[in-house]
Each structure stands twice: as C-alpha cells, then as structure tokens.
Design a protein around this motif. Sequence first.
Motif, short mmCIF file in Angstrom:
data_model
loop_
_atom_site.label_atom_id
_atom_site.label_comp_id
_atom_site.label_asym_id
_atom_site.label_seq_id
_atom_site.Cartn_x
_atom_site.Cartn_y
_atom_site.Cartn_z
N THR A 1 0.82 -1.20 0.00
CA THR A 1 0.00 0.00 0.00
C THR A 1 0.85 1.24 0.00
OG1 THR A 1 -0.13 0.09 2.41
CG2 THR A 1 -1.87 -1.13 1.24
N THR B 1 -3.95 5.35 -5.91
CA THR B 1 -4.87 4.48 -6.62
C THR B 1 -4.09 3.49 -7.46
OG1 THR B 1 -5.02 6.08 -8.42
CG2 THR B 1 -6.68 6.19 -6.68
N ARG C 1 0.22 -0.25 -3.85
CA ARG C 1 0.79 0.32 -2.65
C ARG C 1 1.81 -0.66 -2.01
NH1 ARG C 1 -3.64 -0.96 -0.20
NH2 ARG C 1 -4.83 -1.39 -1.97
N GLN D 1 -9.32 -3.09 -0.77
CA GLN D 1 -8.34 -2.39 -1.60
C GLN D 1 -7.54 -3.37 -2.45
OE1 GLN D 1 -6.39 -0.21 1.62
NE2 GLN D 1 -7.51 1.62 1.06
N ASP E 1 -6.90 -3.65 -6.52
CA ASP E 1 -5.56 -3.71 -7.12
C ASP E 1 -5.48 -4.83 -8.15
OD1 ASP E 1 -4.44 -1.63 -5.74
OD2 ASP E 1 -3.49 -2.86 -4.21
N ASP F 1 -5.10 6.24 3.56
CA ASP F 1 -4.91 5.48 2.34
C ASP F 1 -6.28 5.23 1.73
OD1 ASP F 1 -4.25 3.72 0.33
OD2 ASP F 1 -3.80 2.05 1.65
N GLN G 1 -8.39 4.12 -1.69
CA GLN G 1 -8.23 3.38 -2.94
C GLN G 1 -9.52 3.42 -3.74
OE1 GLN G 1 -5.32 2.80 -4.24
NE2 GLN G 1 -5.28 0.58 -4.25
N HIS G 2 -9.37 3.62 -5.03
CA HIS G 2 -10.47 3.59 -5.98
C HIS G 2 -10.83 2.12 -6.21
CE1 HIS G 2 -11.82 4.87 -10.33
NE2 HIS G 2 -12.85 4.50 -9.57
#
Length: 352
Positions: free
Chosen positions: A3, A8, A11, A101, A105, A345, A347-348
Amino acid sequence: MHTQKLATTPRADSPRLRRNTARILASVLLLALTACGGSAEEDADGNPGSQTSATPVPDGVLTKAAAKRVVDAYEKTNNQANKIQDEGLLATVEGGQLHEQSKADYAAFDTWPKADQNAYRTAFVYEDREYLIPRQSPNTTWFAVQAKSSYGNGTRTLLFFDKVGSTYKMVMSLYTDNDDALPQIARDRHGLAEAVDPSQQIGQITPTELTAAFQDLYETGGQGEGKELASTDVTKAALKTYRTSEKSGAANGMATVKFFAEEPAHAKVYALRTASGGVLAAFPAAHTRETLLKPAYRSSHHLVPTDRQKALGVGLGQTALLTDEFQGQGLAILSQASARIAEMDLQHVDAR
C-alpha cells in the motif's frame, strides 16, 4: 498487499535465597509456584493457556510466538497471491478494508505500468517487528504490529490482525514516513498493550466518529463533523480536493463533481493507548465521487471512462454520469486537546 497513502496504484517482535532454613524452604516453595505460573502455554490454536500461579500473569489475546506465526503466514501467502493476482488465495489471510483495496488492485493490475506490476510481484518481508498484543478480554480479538517493510525501502508500517471467523487475518495496513504518526504505545508491566474502547470520548471526539469527520471534509468542505479535526497534511489534501472539484468540476468544466459519504465496507475501529496517555486509532473511510455532465452538454457529449474505471466495472455504453467508489483506512492520534489524522490510504475500488 502493498500500500501507499492516498494512492490508486499499488501500494504496494529470579528469586533470592537466605541462610535461615525456614526461609530457604519458603523461598523454594515460592520458586516452584513461580515456575508453574510465570508464562502462558499455548493451546493447539496458539491461544494462551490457563495460569496456575497465586498471582497469575494476565493472558494476552495470543502469545508473541503465535503472533509471529500469523505474520509469517501472511507474508508467505500474500507474496504467492501477488505474483498471479489470486484474490481467493489472498482472502485466506486478508480481510477488512485492506482486502477491499487489494481486490481492486488485482482487478486493475493490467492497467498499471510494467514497472509497477513488477514491483507488486516482488516478494517482501516485515522487518524489525514490534508486537502490540492487548490483554485478553471478551471484546478484544485483535493485535497489532509495528514493522518496517522491505517493500518501499523500509517504510514504517502499522499492521492490524483480527479474527475473521476463526482465522487471524490482516485487516488494516497503514504505511508512513512520518515519525509522529506512530507514537510509542503504552504497555503494562507484563508487556501487554492497552486496547481502548473505540466508543470512548477522547477530547471532542470518539475513535468511531473519525470516519464521519473525515468524510465530511469531502462532502461539505469540513462544515459538519470535520470541524473537530485538527489541520494536518491529510486534512489539507482532502479540503483541496473538495475545493478544486467545487470550482473546476471535470471534463473541462462541462461536468460537476460531487462527493458523498458512504458506509465503509468494514466498519470496525482499532484503538491503542499511547505512552503519552493519548490514543492511536485506525479507522475506515469510504465515499463516492459522482461526475455528472451539465444539462447543456448532455445531448452532444458523453463522459469517457479511464482504463481503471473500465477495469473496475464501467460498461461500454455512453453515459452522462460516472460514479466512483473509494474505500480507505486512516490513522489518527487523539488527545484531550486535538484529533489529528496522520495518515490516510484511499483506494479507488469500484466504478459504475
């Protein structure tokens, strides 16, 4: 999962005897009792066993040795899953906001630059571990670890592991280059950390209220619950995003951008007492961003999704509205004087 904050893309651990015969016998008896009850044994699941001493040492949620095995297993399985983006394999050791997240990814992996893909596949380890194990209680099922990750040139990280069903999984992972973001954690004389009830008021806010306070920065520019938060780099960045979106919108001004607070996928908050008497809290965050073409442009224009939005679920049809979902995890330091968000943190994770 590797991360990086606000990103985005990846990470990416003695009795004394005297001469008098009666005192010798008493001391030997005391020594025998201490040997029986001085340290906890583990059961088959790595949980501390019962104590037999007259003054037993309190049990932690689990032993340090068991915690080490949990972290070692996470490292090994995560590294295996990252090589081939195997979400099912990763789910055996990861849960909570962190896994939300990670799933994103993996879904967007093919859209990343090759250098980022190669870095994400590179095996990593957690070094210089400091295990933060709370005292065992009915409401405490988790433990934390401060460490350095070999990924990112030894970036410091705070990891939280909780029981998901009957299995310990990593549920939060927050990286920081800010020394102030990871204050010293208080320990009792047995070396156990103190878990704090997240509904406990600290100053003007409780740890459970941090989620709404942070999301208010995006939704109203800090006119509501966000007023309780001290100004930090994290809050400044959120407010800048809000103001820029309000002023400029998107698509060269042809679309408006609005943010809406959402319920996090996993709402649990984790809190530890610090050596200074404050509280270090890890909390979830979530919001959606709606990009909408203004009425004057809807008959002649449409929004064009990015490669990441396509990978996260946007269809091929033309649209005047794009909705992006963000799931996050934050780290805050609370005292009677202030509530400071030190790391975030986001994330999209979804697009529609």
